[in-house]
Design a protein around this motif. Structure first.
Motif, PDB file in Angstrom:
ATOM      1  N   ILE A  72      -6.675  -3.225  -2.188  1.00  0.00           N
ATOM      2  CA  ILE A  72      -6.081  -3.454  -0.964  1.00  0.00           C
ATOM      3  C   ILE A  72      -6.902  -3.163   0.075  1.00  0.00           C
ATOM      4  O   ILE A  72      -6.587  -4.057   1.404  1.00  0.00           O
ATOM      5  CB  ILE A  72      -4.679  -2.689  -0.928  1.00  0.00           C
ATOM      6  N   GLU A  73      -7.516  -1.872   0.449  1.00  0.00           N
ATOM      7  CA  GLU A  73      -8.321  -1.793   1.519  1.00  0.00           C
ATOM      8  C   GLU A  73      -9.227  -2.781   1.860  1.00  0.00           C
ATOM      9  O   GLU A  73      -9.334  -3.244   3.325  1.00  0.00           O
ATOM     10  CB  GLU A  73      -8.853  -0.468   1.413  1.00  0.00           C
TER      11      GLU A  73
ATOM     12  N   ARG B  74       0.795  -1.109  -0.062  1.00  0.00           N
ATOM     13  CA  ARG B  74      -0.050  -0.132  -0.004  1.00  0.00           C
ATOM     14  C   ARG B  74       1.053   1.278  -0.066  1.00  0.00           C
ATOM     15  O   ARG B  74       0.610   2.151  -0.573  1.00  0.00           O
ATOM     16  CB  ARG B  74      -0.833  -0.210   1.037  1.00  0.00           C
TER      17      ARG B  74
ATOM     18  N   LEU C  77      -5.816   0.504  -5.018  1.00  0.00           N
ATOM     19  CA  LEU C  77      -5.713   1.058  -3.277  1.00  0.00           C
ATOM     20  C   LEU C  77      -7.210   0.599  -2.802  1.00  0.00           C
ATOM     21  O   LEU C  77      -7.156   0.174  -1.684  1.00  0.00           O
ATOM     22  CB  LEU C  77      -5.414   2.276  -3.074  1.00  0.00           C
TER      23      LEU C  77
END
Length: 313
Positions: free
Chosen positions: A308-309, A282, A305
């Motif tokens: 990934i979150e 990240r 992103l």
């Protein structure tokens, strides 16, 4: 020597069920320090999806270079068969008979084993074009031809370039299970290329070929999980390194897409209970937002992103 990277839907020999997205603008890149006149162009990545291939070339240029090198090596007995094969590739009239396929594969293996490594790049360029035909991809199964070209790639930059393109083309059509016997060696080769950063800096063809192969590996992994966690980690880390080693826009986009596919295909984390791995990825991706980015990379990074979150939550 130039090479064309095409999105999954472009090649005439590509399966009809693959990506239907429209072709973007074409940008040419020249392969450094090669004398072959094989000509290809590189498609941009306004719609960065699925897989890409290097499936066109200057067939006459490859034929000429094969003939020249065969004379220099003093092994001309196979050239007529290889040149005839090149003519059939050019006219899209390649024989599908097992006998013809195995004859050409046997010749290619013999040449790879006996020619000096600095003379092999047109031979592997020929293989790159050959693997776009299913009869030859199937014919490679059970042979050591792919293992051989990987072994030769450590000693010659242009051979390495063509080997990556061969694998990119195979994975454009086939799943990872098709190359399961050599996928580990392929990933180690890519890792070696990235670690030897001098090979890839200011070398757009090599950086693009590396990124394309990584994206194709990642996409196929998202379809059918074949790779170990360790190999996935290596692919992600090399993709991250590649982003910092090249300023080629297409290569950067494909490296980002490779990471994206690996993130989407992971089971909750990149490596079992590896929270730091997520943080590292990240941070690396977020640092890119500080750079001046075009809209394509901005969109890819934003979606990455978010993915990934969602994995971290």
């Amino acid at each position: 020597h130039q090479s064309q990277s095409q999105p999954q839907h472009q090649s005439q020999s590509q399966p009809q069920h693959q990506s239907q997205k429209q072709q973007a603008q074409v940008q040419n890149h020249q392969v450094t320090q090669t004398q072959t006149s094989s000509k290809e162009s590189v498609s941009s990545v306004s719609n960065q999806e699925n897989t890409f291939s290097f499936s066109t070339g200057n067939y006459d240029g490859v034929k000429q270079k094969l003939s020249t090198f065969a004379s220099e090596v003093g092994q001309t007995e196979y050239i007529s068969e290889l040149q005839n094969h090149m003519d059939l590739l050019k006219s899209n009239k390649v024989s599908n008979s097992d006998e013809d396929v195995q004859k050409i594969i046997t010749i290619l293996i013999n040449v790879i084993k006996t020619w000096p490594v600095d003379k092999l790049f047109p031979v592997i360029d020929l293989i790159r074009l050959t693997v776009c035909h299913s009869s030859f991809r199937k014919g490679f199964v059970g042979t050591d031809i792919l293992k051989l070209i990987i072994e030769k790639s450590y000693n010659e930059k242009n051979v390495c370039l063509m080997t990556l393109r061969c694998y990119a083309n195979i994975l454009h059509f086939e799943s990872l299970s098709f190359i399961q016997n050599t996928i580990h060696e392929l990933i180690r080769l890519i890792h070696h290329i990235i670690n030897e950063s001098a090979h890839i800096k200011n070398n757009n063809p090599l950086s693009l070929s590396t990124a394309t192969t990584l994206q194709n590996i990642a996409y196929r992994q998202s379809q059918l999980k074949v790779l170990s966690n360790e190999d996935c980690d290596i692919c992600i880390s090399t993709s991250l390194q590649l982003l910092s080693l090249t300023d080629n826009n297409d290569a950067q986009c494909r490296a980002l897409m490779a990471i994206s596919y690996f993130v989407k295909s992971s089971d909750g984390n990149i490596h079992s209970n590896s929270k730091q791995k997520w943080i590292k990825i990240r941070c690396a991706i977020e640092s890119l937002k500080e750079q001046s980015l075009d809209q394509t990379k901005t969109d890819i990074i934003s979606q990455l992103l978010k993915d990934i979150e969602s994995k971290q939550s």
